[in-house]
Design an enzyme around this catalytic site. Structure first.
Site, short mmCIF file in Angstrom:
data_model
loop_
_atom_site.label_atom_id
_atom_site.label_comp_id
_atom_site.label_asym_id
_atom_site.label_seq_id
_atom_site.Cartn_x
_atom_site.Cartn_y
_atom_site.Cartn_z
N ARG A 194 0.86 -1.19 0.00
CA ARG A 194 0.00 0.00 0.00
C ARG A 194 0.89 1.24 0.00
O ARG A 194 1.99 1.23 0.58
CB ARG A 194 -0.88 0.03 1.28
N HIS B 130 -1.10 0.91 -9.97
CA HIS B 130 -1.83 -0.10 -9.17
C HIS B 130 -2.39 -1.21 -10.08
O HIS B 130 -3.59 -1.48 -10.08
CB HIS B 130 -2.96 0.57 -8.37
P1 NDP Z 1 -2.27 -12.06 3.59
O1 NDP Z 1 -3.22 -11.61 4.62
O2 NDP Z 1 -2.42 -13.43 3.02
O3 NDP Z 1 -0.77 -11.95 4.16
C1 NDP Z 1 -0.33 -10.87 4.89
C2 NDP Z 1 1.07 -11.16 5.41
O4 NDP Z 1 1.56 -9.99 6.09
C3 NDP Z 1 1.11 -12.31 6.41
O5 NDP Z 1 2.25 -13.10 6.21
C4 NDP Z 1 1.19 -11.58 7.75
O6 NDP Z 1 1.84 -12.30 8.78
C5 NDP Z 1 2.04 -10.38 7.37
N1 NDP Z 1 1.85 -9.31 8.34
C6 NDP Z 1 0.72 -8.66 8.69
N2 NDP Z 1 0.96 -7.77 9.67
C7 NDP Z 1 2.28 -7.87 9.95
C8 NDP Z 1 3.12 -7.24 10.88
N3 NDP Z 1 2.66 -6.32 11.75
N4 NDP Z 1 4.43 -7.59 10.92
C9 NDP Z 1 4.91 -8.53 10.07
N5 NDP Z 1 4.15 -9.18 9.15
C10 NDP Z 1 2.85 -8.85 9.11
O7 NDP Z 1 -2.32 -10.97 2.44
P2 NDP Z 1 -1.98 -11.13 0.88
O8 NDP Z 1 -0.68 -11.81 0.73
O9 NDP Z 1 -3.14 -11.71 0.16
O10 NDP Z 1 -1.91 -9.59 0.44
C11 NDP Z 1 -1.00 -8.70 1.05
C12 NDP Z 1 -1.25 -7.28 0.64
O11 NDP Z 1 -0.86 -7.08 -0.70
C13 NDP Z 1 -2.72 -6.81 0.64
O12 NDP Z 1 -3.17 -6.52 1.93
C14 NDP Z 1 -2.66 -5.59 -0.24
O13 NDP Z 1 -2.32 -4.45 0.54
C15 NDP Z 1 -1.50 -5.89 -1.20
N6 NDP Z 1 -2.02 -6.15 -2.54
C16 NDP Z 1 -1.69 -5.26 -3.53
C17 NDP Z 1 -2.14 -5.46 -4.80
C18 NDP Z 1 -1.76 -4.51 -5.87
O14 NDP Z 1 -2.41 -4.53 -6.93
N7 NDP Z 1 -0.74 -3.71 -5.70
C19 NDP Z 1 -2.97 -6.60 -5.17
C20 NDP Z 1 -3.26 -7.47 -4.07
C21 NDP Z 1 -2.79 -7.22 -2.81
P3 NDP Z 1 1.21 -13.66 9.35
O15 NDP Z 1 1.39 -14.67 8.22
O16 NDP Z 1 2.07 -13.97 10.51
O17 NDP Z 1 -0.22 -13.40 9.66
C1 OXD Z 2 -5.58 -4.77 -3.76
C2 OXD Z 2 -5.99 -5.54 -4.89
O1 OXD Z 2 -5.95 -5.12 -2.66
O2 OXD Z 2 -5.83 -5.05 -6.03
O3 OXD Z 2 -4.83 -3.81 -3.97
O4 OXD Z 2 -6.45 -6.66 -4.71
#
Ligand code: NDP
Ligand code: OXD
Length: 313
Positions: A228, A276
């Site tokens: 983000r 994005h």
């Molecule tokens: P998940 O919920 O599957 O994974 C999130 C990961 O982040 C987990 O491993 C979690 O740890 C870790 N995490 C969360 N909080 C912390 C913290 N405080 N310290 C360390 N690690 C932390 O999410 P996704 O993989 O599906 O997606 C991740 C992000 O990618 C989304 O939230 C979004 O913001 C971004 N995204 C961007 C897109 C784009 O088009 N640019 C598209 C899709 C997603 P734990 O495993 O221990 O819970």
């Molecule tokens: C996001 C997405 O969460 O594109 O950014 O899925």
């Protein structure tokens, strides 16, 4: 039972048009409505949300399920009037996950094989050789080892890059050196040549790409932010690029989107950016996932990608 697409984005946006068409194709009897044409409020039981106007979700008295139209939910949790205790499910699809793995792999290779520098040389018609580090010495560090981070890690290891990851709770992923928790963050950062942010936006992760983090990296590290925009402290990135602490950055997400025309990032010689688009998913694949989630909800089955509101993801 009616399903409402709820977004501030123009309903004529091609992504939404494609998704609505696929939902209708997969389920012709679906009563699908698009905000603000919601019809009788009491008929809306499910909302499909991407940046909803604030306060709107509370006006549906029979709302049973909130489905994010992205993998993230920060855009939902910011609503101060979000109804309590209604499950929130995020959109996870194979297509989106693979697109993210492609995007990050591409950016890692662009950096390791020095393509951005070659582009600059091309513009000045210079025929020069730039030595490239071996993949085996180019450690990729992934912040966030969830659905996306772990798939990215898997794909990148197959190319011979050492991969390490950082998450909130401990993880064991074959071929990936796993770290967790704030206490291990600096240790994780110490040997990264590239860092990839794939964290959700939460109060704990906001601003994590900042001066303190950059200072813990080896000088000349590359940054890929696909998490983000609010993960990044923009002024700290500009200083780190000036000092060479960060060599180049590839950014797909921004604090303000669309990125304002006057923003410095547009023309920065050491930033590449995309609007994005790293993982929009394929409308037919997304429609399948949405309809599966709706079926599970209606038949009382567990919702696989329901978020934990207390954790914020
Ligand atoms: P998940 O919920 O599957 O994974 C999130 C990961 O982040 C987990 O491993 C979690 O740890 C870790 N995490 C969360 N909080 C912390 C913290 N405080 N310290 C360390 N690690 C932390 O999410 P996704 O993989 O599906 O997606 C991740 C992000 O990618 C989304 O939230 C979004 O913001 C971004 N995204 C961007 C897109 C784009 O088009 N640019 C598209 C899709 C997603 P734990 O495993 O221990 O819970
Ligand atoms: C996001 C997405 O969460 O594109 O950014 O899925």
């Amino acid at each position: 039972m009616a399903v409402l697409i709820l977004t501030k984005i123009e309903p004529t946006d091609s992504w939404f048009v494609g998704l609505s068409a696929e939902l209708k194709k997969h389920k012709p009897d679906l009563d699908l409505r698009i905000w603000p044409e919601c019809g009788k409020r009491e008929e809306i039981e499910i909302v499909l949300v991407w940046w909803s106007p604030l306060g709107v979700m509370q006006i549906f008295p029979n709302l049973k399920l909130i489905i994010s139209l992205g993998a993230s939910v920060d855009h939902i949790l910011i609503d101060p009037d979000l109804p309590n205790s209604i499950p929130i499910v995020r959109l996870v699809s194979e297509g989106k996950t693979l697109q993210m793995a492609e995007y990050v792999t591409l950016a890692v290779l662009l950096f390791q094989r020095r393509f951005i520098e070659y582009q600059a040389l091309q513009r000045s018609r210079r025929w020069e050789y730039l030595p490239a580090p071996d993949a085996s010495s180019f450690t990729v560090g992934i912040l966030g080892l969830g659905i996306l981070g772990s798939m990215v890690a898997k794909k990148i290891t197959t190319l011979g890059f050492p991969v390490q990851g950082w998450s909130r709770t401990p993880k064991a992923i074959a071929g990936v050196n796993c770290f967790y928790g704030r206490e291990q963050l600096k240790l994780f950062l110490k040997i990264c040549r590239v860092i990839v942010c794939l964290l959700p936006l939460t109060p704990e992760t906001e601003g994590i790409l900042c001066h303190e983090t950059f200072s813990a990296l080896p000088p000349g590290t590359y940054l890929i932010n696909v998490g983000r925009g609010q993960h990044l402290v923009e002024a700290d990135l500009l200083s780190a690029l000036d000092s060479g602490q960060i060599a180049y950055a590839c950014l797909d997400v921004f604090d303000t989107e669309p990125l304002p025309k006057a923003h410095l990032f547009w023309s920065h010689p050491r930033i590449i950016l995309t609007p994005h688009i790293s993982a929009p998913g394929h409308p037919d694949d997304l429609a399948d996932c949405i309809l599966d989630t709706i079926d599970c909800s209606l038949s009382g089955k567990p919702l696989e990608y329901a978020i934990d509101r207390n954790q914020g993801y």
